[in-house]
Design a protein around this motif. Structure first.
Motif, PDB file in Angstrom:
ATOM      1  N   SER A  42       0.181  -0.867   0.152  1.00  0.00           N
ATOM      2  CA  SER A  42       0.232  -0.278   0.397  1.00  0.00           C
ATOM      3  C   SER A  42       0.946   1.090   0.354  1.00  0.00           C
ATOM      4  O   SER A  42       2.275   1.670   0.120  1.00  0.00           O
ATOM      5  CB  SER A  42      -1.134   0.542   1.534  1.00  0.00           C
ATOM      6  N   ARG A  43      -0.061   2.347  -0.420  1.00  0.00           N
ATOM      7  CA  ARG A  43       1.347   3.828  -0.263  1.00  0.00           C
ATOM      8  C   ARG A  43       1.606   3.894   1.442  1.00  0.00           C
ATOM      9  O   ARG A  43       3.010   4.280   0.911  1.00  0.00           O
ATOM     10  CB  ARG A  43       0.266   4.728  -0.465  1.00  0.00           C
ATOM     11  N   LYS A  44       1.078   3.392   2.109  1.00  0.00           N
ATOM     12  CA  LYS A  44       1.128   3.313   3.895  1.00  0.00           C
ATOM     13  C   LYS A  44       2.435   3.540   2.988  1.00  0.00           C
ATOM     14  O   LYS A  44       4.147   3.507   4.654  1.00  0.00           O
ATOM     15  CB  LYS A  44       0.537   3.797   4.306  1.00  0.00           C
ATOM     16  N   GLU A  45       2.581   1.604   3.198  1.00  0.00           N
ATOM     17  CA  GLU A  45       4.312   0.627   3.525  1.00  0.00           C
ATOM     18  C   GLU A  45       4.819   1.463   2.818  1.00  0.00           C
ATOM     19  O   GLU A  45       6.102   0.765   2.978  1.00  0.00           O
ATOM     20  CB  GLU A  45       3.227  -0.287   3.067  1.00  0.00           C
ATOM     21  N   LYS A  46       5.025   2.256   1.281  1.00  0.00           N
ATOM     22  CA  LYS A  46       6.302   2.544   1.304  1.00  0.00           C
ATOM     23  C   LYS A  46       6.628   3.535   1.887  1.00  0.00           C
ATOM     24  O   LYS A  46       7.896   4.595   1.619  1.00  0.00           O
ATOM     25  CB  LYS A  46       5.439   3.409  -0.067  1.00  0.00           C
ATOM     26  N   SER A  53      10.737  14.046  13.896  1.00  0.00           N
ATOM     27  CA  SER A  53      10.408  14.986  13.279  1.00  0.00           C
ATOM     28  C   SER A  53       8.847  15.358  13.277  1.00  0.00           C
ATOM     29  O   SER A  53       7.950  15.658  12.652  1.00  0.00           O
ATOM     30  CB  SER A  53      10.826  15.678  12.218  1.00  0.00           C
ATOM     31  N   GLY A  54       7.793  13.985  13.207  1.00  0.00           N
ATOM     32  CA  GLY A  54       6.552  13.197  12.715  1.00  0.00           C
ATOM     33  C   GLY A  54       6.688  13.013  11.343  1.00  0.00           C
ATOM     34  O   GLY A  54       5.908  13.209  10.936  1.00  0.00           O
ATOM     35  N   LYS A  55       7.362  13.615  10.494  1.00  0.00           N
ATOM     36  CA  LYS A  55       7.745  13.514   9.276  1.00  0.00           C
ATOM     37  C   LYS A  55       7.824  11.702   8.614  1.00  0.00           C
ATOM     38  O   LYS A  55       8.249  10.640   8.837  1.00  0.00           O
ATOM     39  CB  LYS A  55       8.915  14.469   8.287  1.00  0.00           C
ATOM     40  N   PHE A  56       7.120  11.730   7.188  1.00  0.00           N
ATOM     41  CA  PHE A  56       6.994  10.596   6.364  1.00  0.00           C
ATOM     42  C   PHE A  56       8.130  10.692   5.681  1.00  0.00           C
ATOM     43  O   PHE A  56       8.267  11.969   4.736  1.00  0.00           O
ATOM     44  CB  PHE A  56       5.705  10.248   6.110  1.00  0.00           C
ATOM     45  N   VAL A  57       8.915  10.144   5.493  1.00  0.00           N
ATOM     46  CA  VAL A  57       9.808   9.730   4.807  1.00  0.00           C
ATOM     47  C   VAL A  57       9.960   8.304   3.741  1.00  0.00           C
ATOM     48  O   VAL A  57       9.400   7.416   3.938  1.00  0.00           O
ATOM     49  CB  VAL A  57      11.217  10.463   4.966  1.00  0.00           C
ATOM     50  N   GLU A  58       9.688   8.438   2.391  1.00  0.00           N
ATOM     51  CA  GLU A  58      10.087   6.873   1.303  1.00  0.00           C
ATOM     52  C   GLU A  58      11.576   6.425   1.414  1.00  0.00           C
ATOM     53  O   GLU A  58      12.456   6.901   1.822  1.00  0.00           O
ATOM     54  CB  GLU A  58       9.803   7.674   0.214  1.00  0.00           C
ATOM     55  N   PHE A  59      10.643   5.224   1.176  1.00  0.00           N
ATOM     56  CA  PHE A  59      11.729   3.736   1.943  1.00  0.00           C
ATOM     57  C   PHE A  59      12.216   4.062   0.397  1.00  0.00           C
ATOM     58  O   PHE A  59      12.225   3.998   0.000  1.00  0.00           O
ATOM     59  CB  PHE A  59      10.879   3.176   1.862  1.00  0.00           C
ATOM     60  N   PRO A  60      13.782   3.669   0.392  1.00  0.00           N
ATOM     61  CA  PRO A  60      14.900   3.302  -0.621  1.00  0.00           C
ATOM     62  C   PRO A  60      14.019   2.070  -1.505  1.00  0.00           C
ATOM     63  O   PRO A  60      13.113   1.554  -1.040  1.00  0.00           O
ATOM     64  CB  PRO A  60      16.293   3.454  -0.144  1.00  0.00           C
ATOM     65  N   SER A  61      14.647   2.071  -2.423  1.00  0.00           N
ATOM     66  CA  SER A  61      14.268   0.295  -2.691  1.00  0.00           C
ATOM     67  C   SER A  61      15.253  -0.719  -3.079  1.00  0.00           C
ATOM     68  O   SER A  61      17.128  -0.115  -3.403  1.00  0.00           O
ATOM     69  CB  SER A  61      14.015   0.276  -4.748  1.00  0.00           C
ATOM     70  N   ILE A 136      11.338   1.740  10.674  1.00  0.00           N
ATOM     71  CA  ILE A 136       9.829   1.033  11.249  1.00  0.00           C
ATOM     72  C   ILE A 136       9.522   0.877   9.887  1.00  0.00           C
ATOM     73  O   ILE A 136       9.510   1.975   9.266  1.00  0.00           O
ATOM     74  CB  ILE A 136       9.204   1.623  12.410  1.00  0.00           C
ATOM     75  N   LEU A 137       8.855  -0.081   9.681  1.00  0.00           N
ATOM     76  CA  LEU A 137       7.969  -0.566   8.687  1.00  0.00           C
ATOM     77  C   LEU A 137       6.499  -1.511   8.649  1.00  0.00           C
ATOM     78  O   LEU A 137       6.754  -2.741   9.424  1.00  0.00           O
ATOM     79  CB  LEU A 137       8.696  -1.604   7.285  1.00  0.00           C
ATOM     80  N   GLU A 138       5.677  -0.354   9.030  1.00  0.00           N
ATOM     81  CA  GLU A 138       4.235  -1.114   9.209  1.00  0.00           C
ATOM     82  C   GLU A 138       3.562  -1.785   8.476  1.00  0.00           C
ATOM     83  O   GLU A 138       2.484  -0.358   7.698  1.00  0.00           O
ATOM     84  CB  GLU A 138       3.735   0.518  10.614  1.00  0.00           C
ATOM     85  N   LEU A 151       9.092  -7.525   2.085  1.00  0.00           N
ATOM     86  CA  LEU A 151       9.123  -5.841   1.708  1.00  0.00           C
ATOM     87  C   LEU A 151      10.260  -5.344   2.776  1.00  0.00           C
ATOM     88  O   LEU A 151      10.804  -4.184   2.506  1.00  0.00           O
ATOM     89  CB  LEU A 151       8.051  -5.559   2.912  1.00  0.00           C
ATOM     90  N   GLY A 152      11.249  -5.836   4.251  1.00  0.00           N
ATOM     91  CA  GLY A 152      11.865  -5.626   5.031  1.00  0.00           C
ATOM     92  C   GLY A 152      13.182  -5.249   4.131  1.00  0.00           C
ATOM     93  O   GLY A 152      13.781  -4.342   3.769  1.00  0.00           O
ATOM     94  N   MET A 153      13.863  -6.248   2.981  1.00  0.00           N
ATOM     95  CA  MET A 153      14.796  -6.626   2.243  1.00  0.00           C
ATOM     96  C   MET A 153      14.681  -5.449   0.938  1.00  0.00           C
ATOM     97  O   MET A 153      15.661  -5.134   0.728  1.00  0.00           O
ATOM     98  CB  MET A 153      14.097  -7.587   1.782  1.00  0.00           C
ATOM     99  N   LEU A 154      13.306  -5.255   0.442  1.00  0.00           N
ATOM    100  CA  LEU A 154      13.107  -4.625  -0.411  1.00  0.00           C
ATOM    101  C   LEU A 154      13.073  -3.599  -0.670  1.00  0.00           C
ATOM    102  O   LEU A 154      13.209  -2.193  -1.024  1.00  0.00           O
ATOM    103  CB  LEU A 154      11.659  -4.969  -1.647  1.00  0.00           C
TER     104      LEU A 154
END
Length: 334
Positions: A42-46, A53-61, A136-138, A151-154
């Motif tokens: 899902s978008r949230k899981e990315k 800071s409370g900010k959301f950051v996109e995971f790398p690949s 943390i990947l929720e 998903l953690g590996m990716l």
């Protein structure tokens, strides 16, 4: 004579009926299976949150170049009790390594749809270490251990990628054994040449096989029979040269992790066996390394039912690959 003929008839028609059922099962599996894995996210899981800071950051690949030496992926489902001791040991080891500034690492805790305080426990460590070292990947729903690890590996940045169980059953200091095994096999040091090592294919798996005799001595006869039965199923339907496929302590080069997890279909307990089956099909060398292991209370596995379920899953995994219902995505790309 008549009895013999009747018996032959029963055997003939019985065999024909069983074969028909088998063909029907195969046809159903082909019809309902996706030949190549569809990885849902899902978008949230990315994204991950920076608790400071409370900010959301996109995971790398994982398809990007590595930017640090080691990523540690920890799948966690309702692990609020067992997670802290494991993280304390893990972080103490990694921070000691990082003192000279020549070793960079990250920890990714993947909360697999946890409904307890697992995420809150992880956030305390994230605040202390910062998001360069701890993320943390929720997952919004429970995927299963295999789905969480994938998903953690990716989402990882390391040249080497380790997944370790949240219960801390394997002592984290044994990472050095897996690390040394890969360095010797690659004939290169990932601390000095991270990108060179990242682009090679190799896997080192922790193993409890050396402890089997002692384990048998403390198990009931029934559980020992089940254990050997499961190992027989692994030998028949997955891999024959790895004695312990299920130890939750496995180290991958970046390219090996990308190729294996990109092709993984199974998201629950039997994923380890499929992972090693894929590695075998892709000719990725796998080394088995003896590690120290202690059983920790609170396991999600129910010994009898889980082993029987995994035995069934192993057969279905093997069958799906044999009949072409499943295939390996990386072989398709070649």
């Amino acid at each position: 004579m008549e009895t013999y003929i009747n018996l032959c008839s029963v055997l003939f028609y019985g065999s024909a009926a069983l074969f028909s059922v088998f063909l029907a099962v195969c046809a159903i599996l082909i019809a309902i299976s996706n030949r190549y894995p569809i990885i849902m996210r899902s978008r949230k899981e990315k994204y991950f949150m920076d608790p400071n800071s409370g900010k959301f950051v996109e995971f790398p690949s994982i398809y990007d170049k590595s930017t640090l030496h080691l990523s540690v992926i920890i799948p966690a489902y309702n692990e609020e009790v067992r997670l802290s001791p494991m993280l304390d040991e893990c972080i103490a080891f990694l921070e000691d390594r990082a003192k000279d500034g020549n070793f960079r690492y990250e920890i990714i805790v993947v909360s697999d749809g946890s409904v307890d305080n697992t995420v809150l426990v992880a956030k305390k460590y994230c605040k202390q270490l910062g998001i360069e070292k701890f993320r943390i990947l929720e997952l919004e729903t429970n995927r299963g251990k295999g789905g969480a690890v994938r998903l953690g590996m990716l989402s990882a940045r390391g040249a080497f990628l380790l997944f370790a169980d949240a219960d801390g059953a394997t002592k984290f200091a044994d990472f050095s054994k897996l690390e040394q095994s890969l360095k010797q096999a690659l004939k290169s040091d990932y601390l000095l040449e991270p990108e060179v090592c990242a682009n090679q294919m190799r896997i080192a798996v922790g193993s409890r096989a050396h402890m089997q005799d002692d384990a048998v001595a403390h198990r009931s006869i029934f559980r020992t029979i089940l254990m050997h039965g499961f190992h027989t199923f692994v030998w028949m339907f997955a891999v024959r040269d790895i004695k312990d496929t299920q130890c939750g302590f496995k180290l991958f080069t970046r390219k090996a992790a990308m190729m294996c997890f990109d092709s993984l279909h199974v998201e629950r307990w039997a994923f380890d066996a499929e992972l090693l089956y894929i590695a075998k099909k892709l000719n990725i060398p796998v080394t088995e390394v003896a590690v120290n292991w202690t059983e920790i209370e609170g396991s999600k596995l129910v010994p009898i039912w889980s082993w029987l379920q995994m035995g069934k899953d192993l057969f279905v995994i093997w069958l799906r690959y044999q009949i072409g219902a499943w295939d390996i995505a990386q072989q398709k790309q070649k």
